[in-house]
Design a protein around this motif. Structure first.
Motif, short mmCIF file in Angstrom:
data_model
loop_
_atom_site.label_atom_id
_atom_site.label_comp_id
_atom_site.label_asym_id
_atom_site.label_seq_id
_atom_site.Cartn_x
_atom_site.Cartn_y
_atom_site.Cartn_z
N GLU A 80 1.27 6.56 -6.79
CA GLU A 80 0.16 7.45 -7.12
C GLU A 80 0.52 8.91 -6.85
OE1 GLU A 80 -3.09 5.99 -4.87
OE2 GLU A 80 -3.47 4.26 -6.18
N GLU A 81 1.28 9.14 -5.77
CA GLU A 81 1.72 10.50 -5.48
C GLU A 81 2.66 11.01 -6.56
OE1 GLU A 81 2.43 14.18 -3.82
OE2 GLU A 81 0.81 12.74 -3.48
N GLN A 92 2.29 1.67 -3.42
CA GLN A 92 1.24 2.07 -4.34
C GLN A 92 0.88 3.55 -4.14
OE1 GLN A 92 -2.25 -0.39 -4.19
NE2 GLN A 92 -3.46 1.00 -5.46
N ASN A 93 0.76 3.94 -2.87
CA ASN A 93 0.44 5.34 -2.59
C ASN A 93 1.56 6.27 -3.07
OD1 ASN A 93 -1.94 4.54 -1.39
ND2 ASN A 93 -1.11 4.56 0.69
N SER A 152 0.82 -1.20 0.00
CA SER A 152 0.00 0.00 0.00
C SER A 152 0.86 1.26 0.00
CB SER A 152 -0.93 0.00 1.21
OG SER A 152 -1.70 1.17 1.26
N LEU A 178 2.68 10.02 -9.68
CA LEU A 178 1.85 10.29 -10.85
C LEU A 178 1.10 11.61 -10.70
CD1 LEU A 178 0.36 6.74 -11.60
CD2 LEU A 178 2.06 7.99 -12.96
N ARG A 179 0.61 11.83 -9.49
CA ARG A 179 -0.09 13.10 -9.25
C ARG A 179 0.85 14.28 -9.44
NH1 ARG A 179 -0.67 17.19 -6.39
NH2 ARG A 179 1.20 16.64 -5.23
#
Length: 637
Positions: A141-142, A137-138, A134, A144-145
């Motif tokens: 995602e961060e 993954q987070n 997790s 990518l953001r």
């Protein structure tokens, strides 16, 4: 090594959602029997109790007994994920719950453990793996953001992020009439030159320094943000930056910030051994109720920025509605211009050129006009710069050249005289750089049968100094065709007099500014006399343009030994049929007929011999003698 890392990590906080007290006790006992670490376990028997724990405490893992969801489907799982989307979930299931377990995994559960094979070690390992997966993954995602919302070079917000913030500001301004904001659009003067000459690495470093100074300018500004989010600087791309001033009092605050930014950015940058100065042109647009989309504000700030560049750069301009209307008019012109040639909307007008000492008509300058279906007759000053900018000047110029050559041939056939009439055609810088220019000139002459010796191509003085070596080569190629060359707007300050002898020029046209000011003082007359003397010493003739104020100007130019002149004092610009009448009227007033072929041939031979010797010829033809006329007040371009 892995075991050591796990022992050093703090025990995770696990939330167990299970309505079976015996099962919950068994899981707690399993975890307490694991000697390596004992996680903190919180048990919730109901979904509301679990939601309360998630809101109140930091939970690193949710342990969900799927038996809890049998009667309620996956609603508890959906609600937990909605409330705490960043928390990983491990599910516990029995063999009978296997279909439900597969659905749980599809819904986003990290892992699913069978209760029959469960022990403390496997449960703790699954918890650790789920937490680590997790976290990774987070983190992804961060990243990518950040890629989606942050400029990777300067680490300022990018266009997407800025647009989101601006959209919030628009909503706030429409909700609260007292809330005001402004957008500043920045473009850096000469950045392309710096980037091309010093390399992209230096250009990138300069952009990073600019971003740092922009942040510093907003932090140091004494204009306090009254908005919730504060001021924001962002990079749109290239050397374009934008600033959102959030919650200002009025546009005067934006002007003060723009002045501070320009002062900060104009200081030298020292990069890779270079001292670089790059000023900014800034467009400013203030919030207004008519703006409903971020793109509208950015567009208008961009328009104002271009106005700042046009006004001299290194300055700021506040957008007004006239700028927007000007842009709309330009787009309208551009759209029409793209189809004007194929729709046969162009026409040529002609302005007579007069020999000053005799008053004889020697030729015309061809001037393009555009008959717009809605706007009427459009002068070249309005659409020629636009045609150059959008790349249409070459095909338009090709049409002008052929049309002028056709008209020249017609005049020679209808009004034979010695010397024959000439026609001057303007060439732009882009046309002169066109690789097909020589072929285009040759084709126009061949197709129309026009005499190349009667064609004069006018080249702007400023164009001659761009890539001088190439220009000289091209001009010599034009001269080989028999075509004569005229240097237009001479004296406007672009060329070097020391280079003039290198160009194969036959004629100079004195810039109208000198003619307009000739009567204002002796200095202008002295400059005109110097230009005429220089031209005559280089075997060039001289034309004075824009002669409008009557006999006094003509007398002064005659005294200064200027060869030719054109302007409203002699005639307005004429459509082709009016030019025909102008020539015929001159012949009729003098009562002279066309010269005989023998006389034509004799005088033509003399003219060619005089040109070969490089002598300035003065052939007078009574058939084309005319007196300067008093201009009609109704005359116009």
């Amino acid at each position: 090594m892995e075991a050591t890392s796990r022992m050093q990590a703090p025990p995770p906080h696990i939330l167990l959602l299970c309505d079976d007290a015996g099962e919950a006790r068994r899981i707690r006992e399993m975890l307490e029997e694991e000697p390596s670490e004992v996680p903190r376990l919180t048990h919730a028997k109901t979904l509301p109790a679990a939601m309360e724990v998630l809101e109140r405490e930091k939970v690193e893992l949710l342990l969900l007994d799927l038996a809890f969801t049998v009667g309620e489907g996956l609603d508890p799982l959906s609600m937990v994920k909605k409330s705490a989307p960043m928390i990983p979930i491990v599910a516990l299931c029995t063999q009978e719950n296997e279909p439900l377990a597969r659905r749980a995994v599809q819904a986003g559960v990290q892992d699913c453990l069978a209760k029959a094979n469960l022990d403390g070690r496997s449960l703790l390992r699954a918890a650790r793996f789920a937490i680590e997966r997790s976290r990774l993954q987070n983190q992804a995602e961060e990243n990518l953001r950040r890629l989606a919302y942050e400029d990777q070079l300067t680490h300022l917000p990018n266009r997407v992020s800025f647009t989101d913030r601006l959209r919030r500001a628009i909503r706030e301004a429409r909700r609260n009439p007292e809330f005001k904001f402004a957008v500043l659009f920045l473009d850096f003067d000469r950045f392309k030159i710096i980037n091309d000459s010093m390399g992209h690495e230096v250009g990138d470093q300069l952009l990073v320094r600019i971003a740092e100074r922009l942040r510093g300018s907003l932090r140091a500004t004494d204009i306090v943000s009254h908005g919730q989010d504060g001021h924001l600087a962002a990079r749109l791309g290239g050397d374009e930056f934008v600033v959102l001033l959030d919650g200002i009092r009025d546009v005067r605050d934006a002007l003060l910030v723009a002045e501070r930014i320009q002062k900060e950015l104009s200081a030298p940058h020292f990069i890779a051994g270079h001292e670089i100065i790059s000023t900014a042109s800034i467009g400013i647009v203030a919030s207004d109720k008519r703006y409903v989309r971020p793109e509208q504000l950015i567009r208008d700030a961009d328009i104002a920025m271009y106005q700042a560049k046009a006004a001299g750069r290194a300055r700021h301009v506040v957008f007004d509605e006239k700028m927007h209307q000007d842009v709309l008019n330009r787009l309208r012109l551009e759209e029409g211009l793209r189809h004007a040639n194929e729709k046969r909307q162009f026409t040529l007008h002609y302005q007579p050129i007069i020999e000053l000492q005799s008053g004889c008509l020697v030729g015309f300058e061809a001037l393009i006009r555009w008959r717009h279906p809605d706007l009427g007759l459009v002068s070249p000053g309005e659409f020629i710069p636009l045609a150059e900018e959008i790349g249409l000047i070459v095909p338009i110029g090709r049409w002008v050249l052929r049309e002028a050559c056709s008209q020249l041939k017609s005049w020679h056939d209808r009004f034979p005289s010695t010397p024959p009439l000439t026609v001057n055609v303007n060439l732009s810088g882009r046309e002169l750089a066109d690789a097909n220019l020589i072929a285009t000139i040759r084709q126009a002459l061949d197709e129309t049968g026009a005499d190349p010796r009667s064609l004069r191509l006018e080249i702007p003085e400023k164009t001659m100094m761009d890539d001088m070596k190439r220009q000289v080569t091209v001009l010599h190629e034009i001269r080989k065709l028999g075509v004569r060359l005229c240097l237009d707007d001479f004296g406007s300050g672009h060329s070097s007099i020391s280079c003039l002898h290198r160009f194969p020029i036959d004629m100079l046209k004195i810039d109208q500014m000198f003619i307009d000011n000739m009567g204002a003082g002796i200095d202008y007359a002295a400059v005109i006399h110097a230009i005429i003397t220089l031209a005559h010493n280089l075997n060039m003739s001289v034309v004075a343009t824009g002669v409008e104020s009557g006999d006094v100007q003509v007398a002064q130019l005659q005294a200064l030994q200027c060869d030719y002149a054109q302007g409203f004092f002699f005639s307005e610009t004429l459509a082709a049929d009016a030019a025909d009448a102008f020539i015929a009227g001159a012949l009729q007033r003098e009562g002279a007929g066309p010269a005989s072929p023998a006389a034509e041939e004799d005088e033509d031979s003399q003219r060619r011999a005089a040109e070969d010797r490089g002598e300035k010829r003065r052939v007078q033809s009574s058939a084309r003698r005319l007196e300067p006329r008093t201009p009609n007040p109704l005359d116009s371009c």
